[in-house]
Design a protein around this motif. Structure first.
Motif, PDB file in Angstrom:
ATOM      1  N   GLY A 132       5.007  -5.359 -10.478  1.00 59.10           N
ATOM      2  CA  GLY A 132       3.772  -4.590 -10.350  1.00 59.10           C
ATOM      3  C   GLY A 132       3.138  -4.643  -8.973  1.00 59.10           C
ATOM      4  O   GLY A 132       1.936  -4.405  -8.827  1.00 59.10           O
ATOM      5  N   ILE A 133       3.954  -4.932  -7.931  1.00 58.78           N
ATOM      6  CA  ILE A 133       3.390  -5.087  -6.589  1.00 58.78           C
ATOM      7  C   ILE A 133       4.068  -4.175  -5.575  1.00 58.78           C
ATOM      8  O   ILE A 133       3.898  -4.347  -4.372  1.00 58.78           O
ATOM      9  CB  ILE A 133       3.483  -6.556  -6.115  1.00 58.78           C
ATOM     10  CG1 ILE A 133       4.944  -7.053  -6.130  1.00 58.78           C
ATOM     11  CG2 ILE A 133       2.610  -7.450  -6.981  1.00 58.78           C
ATOM     12  CD1 ILE A 133       5.132  -8.446  -5.529  1.00 58.78           C
ATOM     13  N   ALA A 134       4.823  -3.196  -6.042  1.00 61.85           N
ATOM     14  CA  ALA A 134       5.591  -2.355  -5.126  1.00 61.85           C
ATOM     15  C   ALA A 134       4.683  -1.637  -4.132  1.00 61.85           C
ATOM     16  O   ALA A 134       4.966  -1.600  -2.926  1.00 61.85           O
ATOM     17  CB  ALA A 134       6.428  -1.350  -5.903  1.00 61.85           C
ATOM     18  N   GLU A 135       3.594  -1.063  -4.614  1.00 56.59           N
ATOM     19  CA  GLU A 135       2.712  -0.310  -3.717  1.00 56.59           C
ATOM     20  C   GLU A 135       2.120  -1.212  -2.646  1.00 56.59           C
ATOM     21  O   GLU A 135       2.098  -0.871  -1.459  1.00 56.59           O
ATOM     22  CB  GLU A 135       1.605   0.359  -4.526  1.00 56.59           C
ATOM     23  CG  GLU A 135       0.702   1.249  -3.681  1.00 56.59           C
ATOM     24  CD  GLU A 135      -0.327   2.004  -4.501  1.00 56.59           C
ATOM     25  OE1 GLU A 135      -1.196   2.653  -3.898  1.00 56.59           O
ATOM     26  OE2 GLU A 135      -0.255   1.940  -5.746  1.00 56.59           O
ATOM     27  N   ALA A 136       1.663  -2.396  -3.051  1.00 50.28           N
ATOM     28  CA  ALA A 136       1.040  -3.316  -2.098  1.00 50.28           C
ATOM     29  C   ALA A 136       2.052  -3.838  -1.085  1.00 50.28           C
ATOM     30  O   ALA A 136       1.765  -3.912   0.117  1.00 50.28           O
ATOM     31  CB  ALA A 136       0.395  -4.480  -2.838  1.00 50.28           C
ATOM     32  N   VAL A 137       3.234  -4.208  -1.548  1.00 46.01           N
ATOM     33  CA  VAL A 137       4.253  -4.738  -0.638  1.00 46.01           C
ATOM     34  C   VAL A 137       4.760  -3.654   0.302  1.00 46.01           C
ATOM     35  O   VAL A 137       4.873  -3.851   1.520  1.00 46.01           O
ATOM     36  CB  VAL A 137       5.420  -5.365  -1.430  1.00 46.01           C
ATOM     37  CG1 VAL A 137       6.582  -5.720  -0.493  1.00 46.01           C
ATOM     38  CG2 VAL A 137       4.952  -6.617  -2.167  1.00 46.01           C
ATOM     39  N   ASN A 138       5.051  -2.482  -0.240  1.00 44.13           N
ATOM     40  CA  ASN A 138       5.617  -1.413   0.578  1.00 44.13           C
ATOM     41  C   ASN A 138       4.636  -0.870   1.603  1.00 44.13           C
ATOM     42  O   ASN A 138       5.052  -0.312   2.633  1.00 44.13           O
ATOM     43  CB  ASN A 138       6.138  -0.284  -0.307  1.00 44.13           C
ATOM     44  CG  ASN A 138       7.447  -0.641  -0.982  1.00 44.13           C
ATOM     45  OD1 ASN A 138       8.266  -1.373  -0.422  1.00 44.13           O
ATOM     46  ND2 ASN A 138       7.661  -0.139  -2.192  1.00 44.13           N
TER      47      ASN A 138
END
Length: 231
Positions: A132-138
């Motif tokens: 659930g962290i793809a947006e933040a990491v990317n």
């Protein structure tokens, strides 16, 4: 005497570069190896590019065998490989021992480097989606099309580099933090096979036997890989 042309995944690049004289002695001919992600090599092989030996993910070898491009009888599983995280030498090592610790480390990192087309990058992209962290990491990531992500960490362009452990260890100036935790990590198998159009199938077979042997196993292990059938 023409060189044995090898198209290989990056995962075994560090190990193979360290034993070229032994590989050539085993094959009986000079060895010319080129390294790139499996997903980059597959279209080239399908497009008719010549190679005497290929080392790809087991899934890639199976696909090419089904398409009649490599001889399935020649296929040998060489190594297992784990995804890991590295930092520039001397940098702090985040805690990544559990899925929750890894999630926190990725969210706290100013920049994470991973590969778009390599097996590790594809798996990591799926992992951050599951966490659930793809947006933040990317939003802060450096995603390279191919190559060694640890080079970005060494240059200070990324705080964490994610890739196969063997690919991280192939870059001087980094420190391995560790593997992804078992609960979320993935294990890739890399295999060798001989293309049906190989100009030197006998020499290719000798090289495969060497890479799967007890003699090659310590070098593979030192490079961060797990030999499958040494002996």
């Amino acid at each position: 005497m023409s060189a044995l042309r090898v198209l290989s995944t990056l995962a075994v690049a560090g190990a193979m570069r360290g034993m070229v004289p032994r590989m050539e002695a085993a094959a009986g001919v000079p060895v010319a190896a080129e390294f790139a992600p499996t997903q980059g090599l597959m279209p080239r092989l399908r497009g008719g590019e010549a190679a005497d030996l290929v080392i790809l993910t087991a899934e890639g070898i199976a696909e090419l065998a089904a398409e009649g491009l490599v001889d399935p009888a020649s296929a040998v599983d060489l190594v297992r490989s784990h995804i890991g995280i590295a930092v520039r030498a001397g940098a702090p090592h985040p805690e990544i021992g559990t899925a929750e610790a890894l999630r926190a480390a990725l969210l706290e990192a100013p920049c994470v480097a991973y590969s778009r087309s390599g097996a590790s990058g594809i798996a990591f992209a799926a992992l951050i989606e599951r966490l659930g962290i793809a947006e933040a990491v990317n939003a802060r990531a450096k995603v390279i099309p191919a190559g060694f992500t640890a080079e970005l960490a060494v240059r200070g362009e990324a705080s964490l580099a994610v890739q196969q452990v063997s690919e991280l260890l192939a870059v001087p100036g980094i420190e391995l933090v560790g593997r992804l935790p078992a609960e979320v990590g993935t294990v890739a198998v890399f295999s060798a096979a001989i293309p049906r159009a190989s100009a030197q199938p006998e020499a290719a077979g000798r090289l495969i036997r060497f890479l799967a042997s007890a003699e090659a196993a310590p070098v593979l292990e030192a490079a961060g890989l797990e030999p499958i059938a040494a002996g």
